[in-house]
Each structure stands twice: as C-alpha cells, then as structure tokens.
Motif scaffolding. Structure first.
Motif, short mmCIF file in Angstrom:
data_model
loop_
_atom_site.label_atom_id
_atom_site.label_comp_id
_atom_site.label_asym_id
_atom_site.label_seq_id
_atom_site.Cartn_x
_atom_site.Cartn_y
_atom_site.Cartn_z
N PRO A 131 6.62 21.92 -12.74
CA PRO A 131 5.18 21.77 -13.04
C PRO A 131 4.88 20.69 -14.09
O PRO A 131 3.85 20.02 -14.01
N LEU A 132 5.78 20.52 -15.05
CA LEU A 132 5.52 19.55 -16.12
C LEU A 132 5.61 18.11 -15.62
O LEU A 132 5.03 17.20 -16.21
N HIS A 133 6.36 17.92 -14.53
CA HIS A 133 6.53 16.56 -14.00
C HIS A 133 5.61 16.26 -12.82
O HIS A 133 5.70 15.20 -12.23
N TYR A 134 4.72 17.23 -12.49
CA TYR A 134 3.89 17.10 -11.28
C TYR A 134 3.15 15.77 -11.23
O TYR A 134 3.24 15.03 -10.25
N THR A 135 2.43 15.44 -12.31
CA THR A 135 1.61 14.21 -12.27
C THR A 135 2.46 12.95 -12.32
O THR A 135 2.08 11.92 -11.78
N THR A 136 3.63 13.04 -12.97
CA THR A 136 4.48 11.84 -13.04
C THR A 136 5.26 11.61 -11.75
O THR A 136 5.57 10.48 -11.41
N VAL A 137 5.57 12.71 -11.04
CA VAL A 137 6.32 12.57 -9.78
C VAL A 137 5.37 12.17 -8.65
O VAL A 137 5.57 11.17 -7.96
N LEU A 138 4.31 12.97 -8.45
CA LEU A 138 3.42 12.72 -7.33
C LEU A 138 2.29 11.76 -7.72
O LEU A 138 1.13 12.14 -7.85
N THR A 139 2.68 10.52 -7.89
CA THR A 139 1.70 9.48 -8.25
C THR A 139 0.98 9.00 -6.99
O THR A 139 1.44 9.26 -5.87
N GLY A 140 -0.10 8.27 -7.20
CA GLY A 140 -0.86 7.72 -6.06
C GLY A 140 0.01 6.85 -5.17
O GLY A 140 -0.08 6.92 -3.94
N SER A 141 0.87 6.06 -5.80
CA SER A 141 1.70 5.14 -4.99
C SER A 141 2.73 5.92 -4.16
O SER A 141 3.04 5.54 -3.03
N LEU A 142 3.25 7.01 -4.72
CA LEU A 142 4.22 7.82 -3.95
C LEU A 142 3.53 8.47 -2.75
O LEU A 142 4.08 8.50 -1.65
N ILE A 143 2.31 8.97 -2.98
CA ILE A 143 1.56 9.61 -1.88
C ILE A 143 1.30 8.59 -0.77
O ILE A 143 1.47 8.89 0.41
N THR A 144 0.93 7.37 -1.18
CA THR A 144 0.70 6.31 -0.19
C THR A 144 1.99 6.02 0.57
O THR A 144 1.98 5.88 1.79
N ARG A 145 3.11 5.94 -0.17
CA ARG A 145 4.40 5.64 0.48
C ARG A 145 4.80 6.75 1.44
O ARG A 145 5.34 6.48 2.52
N ILE A 146 4.54 8.00 1.06
CA ILE A 146 4.87 9.13 1.95
C ILE A 146 4.03 9.02 3.23
O ILE A 146 4.55 9.19 4.34
N GLY A 147 2.74 8.71 3.07
CA GLY A 147 1.86 8.54 4.24
C GLY A 147 2.35 7.43 5.15
O GLY A 147 2.43 7.59 6.38
N MET A 148 2.73 6.29 4.55
CA MET A 148 3.23 5.14 5.32
C MET A 148 4.54 5.50 6.03
O MET A 148 4.76 5.12 7.18
N ALA A 149 5.40 6.23 5.32
CA ALA A 149 6.70 6.62 5.91
C ALA A 149 6.48 7.53 7.11
O ALA A 149 7.16 7.40 8.14
N ALA A 150 5.51 8.45 7.00
CA ALA A 150 5.22 9.37 8.11
C ALA A 150 4.77 8.60 9.35
O ALA A 150 5.22 8.87 10.47
N VAL A 151 3.89 7.60 9.12
CA VAL A 151 3.39 6.78 10.24
C VAL A 151 4.52 5.93 10.82
O VAL A 151 4.70 5.88 12.04
N THR A 152 5.29 5.29 9.94
CA THR A 152 6.37 4.39 10.39
C THR A 152 7.40 5.14 11.21
O THR A 152 7.83 4.69 12.27
#
Length: 314
Positions: A131-152
């Motif tokens: 929980p303490l690392h939630y905001t540092t791990v799930l950044t906007g850029s990571l979410i975008t990369r996950i979305g792109m990876a799903a599509v790719t």
C-alpha cells in the motif's frame, strides 16, 4: 497449376446461419440479446462518463475500469448489431473481408479484456500488499504502458489469422454455422491443410487463458495472505471488499470461456445450438454485467450514478 494454387478462391460473401436448429425462435432469442446489448451500452457509457467527469476517480483502479468499459463496448458492438440483423431481418450475408475484420476485432478484444482483468489484479495486489508504494508503482506512465502492452499483444497474436484465412480455398460452401465470424467456424469451411490454423487457434487461447488466469490466481494468493495477516475481522472484510467486484468480473469473463472450451472437447454430441448459445453468452455477459458489478460494489461510482439518474428525474 502453381499459379492456380496461389490464387485462393474465397466466396465474396459468407452466409451466417444464426443459431442452427433454433432459426424458428430467432425473434424470441433476439429479446434477451437486444436487452443485454442495450444494458451493456448504457452501463459502460455511464461508467466512462462518471470516471471521466469525476477527478477523484482518476486513480489506477478506475482508469483500468475505463479501459475495460471501452473494450466491452467494442467487443459487444463488433457482433451484436449484425446478430440482431440476422434475427430480425434475416440479413445473413456478410462480405468475406468484413467477416475477417469482425473476426479480428472479436478475438483481439477478447484477448485485451483478459489482459485488463490481469492488470486489475495487479492493481489490487499492489494496493493491498504494497500500500505504501501504490502511488509510486502505479504511475500514469505505467498505466499507459500496460494499456499499450494489452493492445500490442492482442493485435500481434491476431494479425496472422486474417492473412492465413485469405489464402485458403473455400470449397465447403459459404454457410457459417454461427451468428458471427468466429475463427474456427470459418476454418471449417476451408479446404486444404488447416492444421496450422487449428493449432494456432488453440495455442493462442491456451496461452492467454492459462497464462493470464495463472497470474490472476497468483496475485490473489498474495492478496489473501496479506488479508489474513490483518488483526481485526472488520479490517479483513474491508480490504477484501475492494476485490469483490474484480473477482466478479473475472468469474463473468473466464467461467463461460472455460465451460465453452470444455464442452467443445467433452460434449461433442451436444446439439450445435448449445455451443453457439454458450459462445454468444460469453460475448454478451461480461460487457453487460461488468458495469453492474462495479456500479453496485464501488461506493464512489454508485453515488455518482445515482446522482446522475436522480438529477434526470427532477
């Protein structure tokens, strides 16, 4: 002869039979299908609207939910309008290339849905176990990369299929015993060596379902361990309560997939319409039920949705 082998002779149109053996019930069958599609459109559009307009909901969990809603909208809209045209207007013909496009969208967006459910499991894992690392791990850029990876991943796995199907000679007639252009239903009409298509289709399905499900289950094992370590019963309920809607979405998506594939292997004697009804259920059920699950279980979304609809009544 080599030249004639190269030019594949595919029909200009395929004919979708709808639900073989139940054609006389098409009008009745269209009622639940149309209702489910309307609910899916309404539910997912409402979800997207609420998430977009409420800045408090611009968190990873809701951004993944918004992606899931978009995938669900495309997934149901790829097949349902044509299906209803078959049921209502006997409009059974579909252009050969339109059929390949429908198949590509259908299968690639199913793969994306699986990826999103995995991403949401990862989100819950980080939220509960780190929980303490939630905001540092799930950044906007990571979410975008996950979305792109799903599509790719989906596009890469599905792009070969239309090209493979284009080169076949279709000598078994243009009749597809289905409501939409499903890969294996089209392959059955092709002549020549379709072994690669058969193996590729099964391999992709196994790879996606097994791999994604494995990681989802793994993340939930970690989540359960973290929840059970909590001292109070109340805290356990509260923390695990945040996962309930996601578990519901997973069950809604994977249960029909697993049952359908088991039935194909086991219940081969079952009437064709049983398989086809199940295949349709698997396409229609998650897009319809996901917004309901999340709307009912997520307080912020529920409050906003009730606000939206009560305002309209005033």
């Amino acid at each position: 002869t080599s030249a004639s082998n190269i030019t594949s002779t595919h029909p200009s149109v395929f004919v979708l039979m709808g639900i073989p053996g139940l054609q006389h019930l098409h009008n009745w069958i269209s009622i639940p299908f149309c209702s489910a599609y309307t609910l899916a459109l309404l539910g997912n559009c409402t979800l997207l609207f609420i998430i977009q307009t409420d800045a408090a909901l611009h968190e990873p969990m809701y951004l993944f939910l918004a992606m899931l809603a978009v995938i669900d909208l495309v997934l149901s809209s790829t097949t349902l309008p044509k299906m209803l045209a078959i049921f209502w207007f006997r409009d059974r013909e579909i252009n050969f290339y339109a059929c390949l496009v429908q198949m590509f969208f259908l299968h690639s967006f199913s793969i994306m849905e699986s990826a999103m459910l995995l991403a949401m499991a990862f989100d819950r894992y980080v939220a509960i176990c780190k929980p303490l690392h939630y905001t540092t791990v799930l950044t906007g850029s990571l979410i975008t990369r996950i979305g792109m990876a799903a599509v790719t991943r989906a596009v890469t796995l599905m792009t070969p299929l239309p090209f493979l199907l284009r080169r076949f000679h279709y000598c078994r007639g243009p009749l597809i015993a289905h409501c939409y252009c499903e890969h294996m239903a089209v392959v059955r009409l092709a002549c020549g060596d379709t072994r690669f298509n058969n193996i590729y289709g099964i391999a992709v399905a196994m790879f996606i379902v097994v791999l994604d499900l494995l990681f989802v289950i793994l993340s939930y094992i970690f989540i359960l361990r973290a929840v059970l370590r909590l001292s109070s019963q109340e805290a356990r309920y509260k923390v695990f309560g945040t996962c309930v809607s996601h578990i519901g979405a997973i069950l809604a998506f994977y249960t029909p997939v697993v049952i359908s594939s088991v039935m194909h292997r086991v219940a081969r004697q079952a009437a064709p319409h049983v398989h086809i009804l199940f295949a349709n259920f698997y396409l229609l059920f998650p897009p319809m039920i996901n917004p309901i699950i999340y709307g009912v279980k997520t307080k912020q979304i529920r409050k906003r949705a009730l606000g939206l609809f009560s305002r309209k009544d005033v």
